[in-house]
Scaffold this motif. Structure first.
Motif, short mmCIF file in Angstrom:
data_model
loop_
_atom_site.label_atom_id
_atom_site.label_comp_id
_atom_site.label_asym_id
_atom_site.label_seq_id
_atom_site.Cartn_x
_atom_site.Cartn_y
_atom_site.Cartn_z
N TYR A 66 46.66 35.90 35.02
CA TYR A 66 46.55 37.37 35.03
C TYR A 66 47.55 37.96 34.04
CZ TYR A 66 44.12 36.13 39.30
OH TYR A 66 43.26 35.54 40.20
N SER A 121 49.53 36.72 39.84
CA SER A 121 48.76 37.53 40.79
C SER A 121 48.22 38.78 40.10
CB SER A 121 49.63 37.93 41.99
OG SER A 121 50.11 36.79 42.68
N ASP A 133 36.61 35.78 36.22
CA ASP A 133 37.52 35.50 37.32
C ASP A 133 37.73 36.76 38.16
OD1 ASP A 133 39.45 34.45 39.02
OD2 ASP A 133 40.95 34.11 37.45
N LEU A 134 38.01 37.87 37.49
CA LEU A 134 38.20 39.12 38.22
C LEU A 134 36.90 39.61 38.85
CD1 LEU A 134 40.57 41.06 35.78
CD2 LEU A 134 41.17 40.04 37.99
N GLN A 150 34.49 38.03 40.03
CA GLN A 150 34.16 37.25 41.22
C GLN A 150 35.18 37.41 42.34
OE1 GLN A 150 33.37 33.19 39.85
NE2 GLN A 150 32.21 34.00 38.11
N THR A 151 36.20 38.24 42.11
CA THR A 151 37.23 38.53 43.11
C THR A 151 36.83 39.77 43.88
OG1 THR A 151 38.95 37.58 41.70
CG2 THR A 151 39.66 39.07 43.44
N GLU A 173 41.12 29.03 37.72
CA GLU A 173 41.96 28.54 38.82
C GLU A 173 42.83 27.36 38.38
OE1 GLU A 173 37.95 26.61 38.90
OE2 GLU A 173 38.62 28.70 39.01
N ARG A 177 47.86 32.96 42.63
CA ARG A 177 47.23 33.42 43.86
C ARG A 177 46.77 34.86 43.60
NH1 ARG A 177 51.80 33.33 47.98
NH2 ARG A 177 52.93 34.04 46.13
N PRO A 178 45.47 35.09 43.58
CA PRO A 178 44.96 36.42 43.20
C PRO A 178 45.64 37.57 43.93
CG PRO A 178 43.15 34.88 43.46
CD PRO A 178 44.38 34.16 43.91
N PRO A 213 42.28 38.82 50.59
CA PRO A 213 41.19 39.61 50.00
C PRO A 213 40.76 40.72 50.95
CG PRO A 213 40.70 37.25 49.94
CD PRO A 213 41.88 37.43 50.84
#
Length: 346
Positions: free
Chosen positions: A212, A217, A259-260, A262-263, A308, A313-314, A320
């Motif tokens: 990121y 994060s 990536d974002l 799919q978050t 990943e 860690r998102p 989430p």
């Protein structure tokens, strides 16, 4: 519907916003108190600035304390309108146009009627449309109302570096695509085009070895970049002539954007139909026919991104968000990756 004009010899964004804030203290001339249920966030899913606020509100879990009104994707030269609601009237504010809330507080309001904005429900008056500060205040001033497990999107230890980075993202990328799209001369366009791609190349390099923008994060900086990337191939590449490459042709930024997407909180707030409808139908001085293109192919947003492998860690120490409220879900027809529960399917 009378449309506005957008092309200028050299585009300069009007940055004179209503800079009032909603704060814990709420005791200044231009400060309002944080209070659950008092305010309504007004957005349009088409708008990248409003999409920021939608994402942050969802990540922090503020749905039950800050209601949200959603305008349609198109507007005329006068105002965004609530044409998605029954009778074309917002069910909480009781108005057909967000301009009515601006005029209620500032009769004859002389500037642009913009989203996102926050309206004081008891009085029906607009509080602020200062979109940059609005989302930061949701993180810092509304903490008492954050959901359990809400991420820290504006970590105090990173703020100095974040503020500088977010200024760069805003001036060079978020606003950079508009400088290209609204340029009225070849000279202005050429300069804007070069400036934009220098910035995107710099971000491609920055994200090559970190998951990121600020490291391990998600922070608000990622939210601010994502809303431009999500619109890049759909509108900015063609409509705004930002066409050196598609996002899908930039390996790092494309993987980062997926990536974002799919978050939870990102892809499930992205409405591609509204996005394309807004830009192609409203900007008639760029697209006189108002024809909305059928493409691009959106299937790639669900492909594995491999980010990943960079670790991280998102949500940091958080978790989430759950599914979005039923009345706020993006229709599957507008984003094929959104399932019936409102979450992105991968």
């Amino acid at each position: 519907m009378a449309q506005g004009t957008y092309v200028e010899a050299s585009f300069e964004r009007d940055t004179n916003y209503i800079e009032d804030r909603i704060t814990v203290a709420g005791d200044g001339e231009h400060e309002w108190p944080v209070e659950a249920g008092r305010y309504r966030l007004v957005v349009a899913r088409a708008c990248p600035w409003a999409n920021r606020a939608i994402i942050v509100r969802r990540l922090l879990g503020l749905e039950d304390v800050l209601s949200m009104g959603i305008c349609g994707p198109t507007h005329d030269s006068d105002s965004w309108t609530f044409d998605l609601d029954p009778g074309g009237v917002d069910p909480v504010l009781g108005i057909p146009r967000i301009k009515d809330a601006y005029e209620k507080r500032f009769p004859g309001y002389p500037r642009g009627i913009t989203v996102p904005c926050v309206v004081d429900v008891p009085t029906g008056e607009v509080v602020t449309n200062g979109f940059a500060q609005l989302t930061l205040d949701l993180s810092t001033q509304w903490r008492e109302h954050h959901r359990d497990g809400a991420p820290d999107l504006y970590p105090e230890a990173l703020r100095e570096e974040m503020d500088e980075l977010m200024r760069f993202v805003y001036t060079e990328v978020n606003n950079g695509v508009y400088r290209c799209g609204f340029a009225g001369t070849q000279e202005a366009y050429d300069a804007a085009y070069e400036r934009l791609w220098v910035a995107l190349d710099r971000l491609e390099e920055r994200l090559a070895d970190r998951r990121y923008l600020m490291g391990e994060s998600i922070t608000e900086a990622d939210v601010r970049l994502f809303t431009t990337l999500a619109r890049f191939d759909a509108v900015y590449h063609g409509h705004f002539k930002c066409n050196r490459q598609k996002l899908t042709e930039m390996p790092v930024l494309w993987a980062y954007a997926r990536d974002l997407f799919q978050t939870p909180g990102f892809g499930d707030t992205t409405d591609f139909v509204h996005v394309k409808s807004h830009y192609y139908e409203v900007h008639r001085d760029i697209n006189p026919t108002g024809v909305v293109p059928a493409g691009p192919d959106l299937s790639g947003w669900a492909e594995p991104h491999g980010r990943e492998d960079l670790g991280g860690r998102p949500f940091g120490d958080g978790t989430p968000p759950g599914p979005p409220p039923e009345g706020e879900r993006v229709p599957t027809a507008h984003n094929p990756h959104v399932g019936p529960d409102g979450l992105v399917r991968v």
